[in-house]
Design a protein around this motif. Structure first.
Motif: not given
Length: 307
Positions: A169, A166, A171
């Motif tokens: 993810k 998680e 960014n």
């Protein structure tokens, strides 16, 4: 058998690497797990990389990512997590302030079903000034951001594979690691751990870096500076209108006075300075947006070992 990945960002740590490996291996070899080290060098110019590579030739569980240049600790941590393959990941610094003997307690706690276990320092082994600054720093962050980060957190913390996936993810270029961790975790806990003096060398996390971290946290996780700007601007407008009204009343009914040019010029300078200050806050947000929309990679890798 479960696998544990130690994710370890390093930066000018030639004096502590061998001792770190020695102490952690003693603990890890006593546990019913397999394990690996994932070191990420953040642009060191000393012998840090050389020492880790020498040890990696003797043990393929030691893995190394070398950045092309210094990207910052948040990027180094992100790269280490991205290259780790364990069921559980333990993030810690190599300076041994957070002692490796606490690792079994983290494992015991994470296996209860938590996705994140924070280490909380019983007593911070640091100067009075640094302890005071840390207290103010974390208190201010919690007040301004509403993240409710546990008080007295150590670098040492453990999380599971789902949590790591998680995390990857996220960014954003501007990265406040603790804030992201709090944002991800749905079921976390804390354990108190001891703290030692730094084994060798000096901390690279100086006052300047701490201030940068504070700004990153506040600007990444709070709109409070913008809200303060708006409220302060409205307050100045109200005060200005009130002042004009009072002057008109005084001029018409009470006092016949001449305009005071020095006071007018001083007021203009003050107001202009405030405008620049608050425009600067807005510009900081715009600058961070500019960095985000370019979508550049978080880091550039120069070399890898055992990966």
């Amino acid at each position: 058998m479960k696998k544990l990945s130690l994710v370890v960002p390093v930066y000018y740590e030639e004096e502590v690497i061998l001792q770190f490996l020695k102490e952690t291996k003693i603990v890890l070899d006593s546990l019913p797990i397999t394990y690996e080290y994932v070191f990420v060098d953040d642009g060191s110019k000393d012998k840090t990389v050389e020492i880790i590579k020498e040890q990696a030739q003797l043990d393929d569980r030691i893995k190394l990512v070398v950045f092309s240049y210094n990207h910052g600790k948040a990027s180094a941590v992100s790269a280490a997590i991205a290259h780790a393959t364990g069921d559980y990941l333990l993030y810690m610094d190599p300076d041994l302030q957070d002692p490796p003997i606490e690792i079994p307690r983290f494992l015991e706690e994470i296996e209860k079903g938590y996705d994140l276990v924070w280490g909380i320092r019983k007593e911070k082994k640091d100067s009075f000034i640094n302890r005071l600054f840390s207290k103010i720093f974390w208190g201010t962050l919690n007040k301004f951001t509403g993240l409710n980060i546990p008080k007295g957190i150590a670098v040492m913390r453990m999380f599971n594979r789902d949590f790591a996936d998680e995390f990857l993810k996220y960014n954003e270029t501007n990265r406040f690691i603790e804030g992201i961790f709090i944002d991800i975790s749905k079921h976390w806990t804390t354990i108190e751990i001891g703290q030692r003096e730094r084994f060798a060398g000096t901390s690279k996390f100086n006052f300047k870096r701490k201030m940068q971290l504070a700004f990153d946290a506040i600007f990444d996780f709070s709109e409070l500076p913008l809200k303060i700007t708006v409220k302060f601007g409205m307050s100045l407008v109200v005060l200005g209108l009130l002042g004009i009204f009072i002057l008109v009343v005084l001029k018409l009914f009470f006092i016949d006075f001449q305009a005071g040019w020095p006071s007018i010029i001083a007021s203009i300078i003050i107001v202009f300075g405030l405008q620049l200050f608050f425009m600067g806050i807005i510009s900081l947000y715009i600058g961070r947006i500019y960095k985000e929309v370019k979508r550049r990679p978080l880091y550039s890798i120069k070399d890898k070992t055992n990966l």
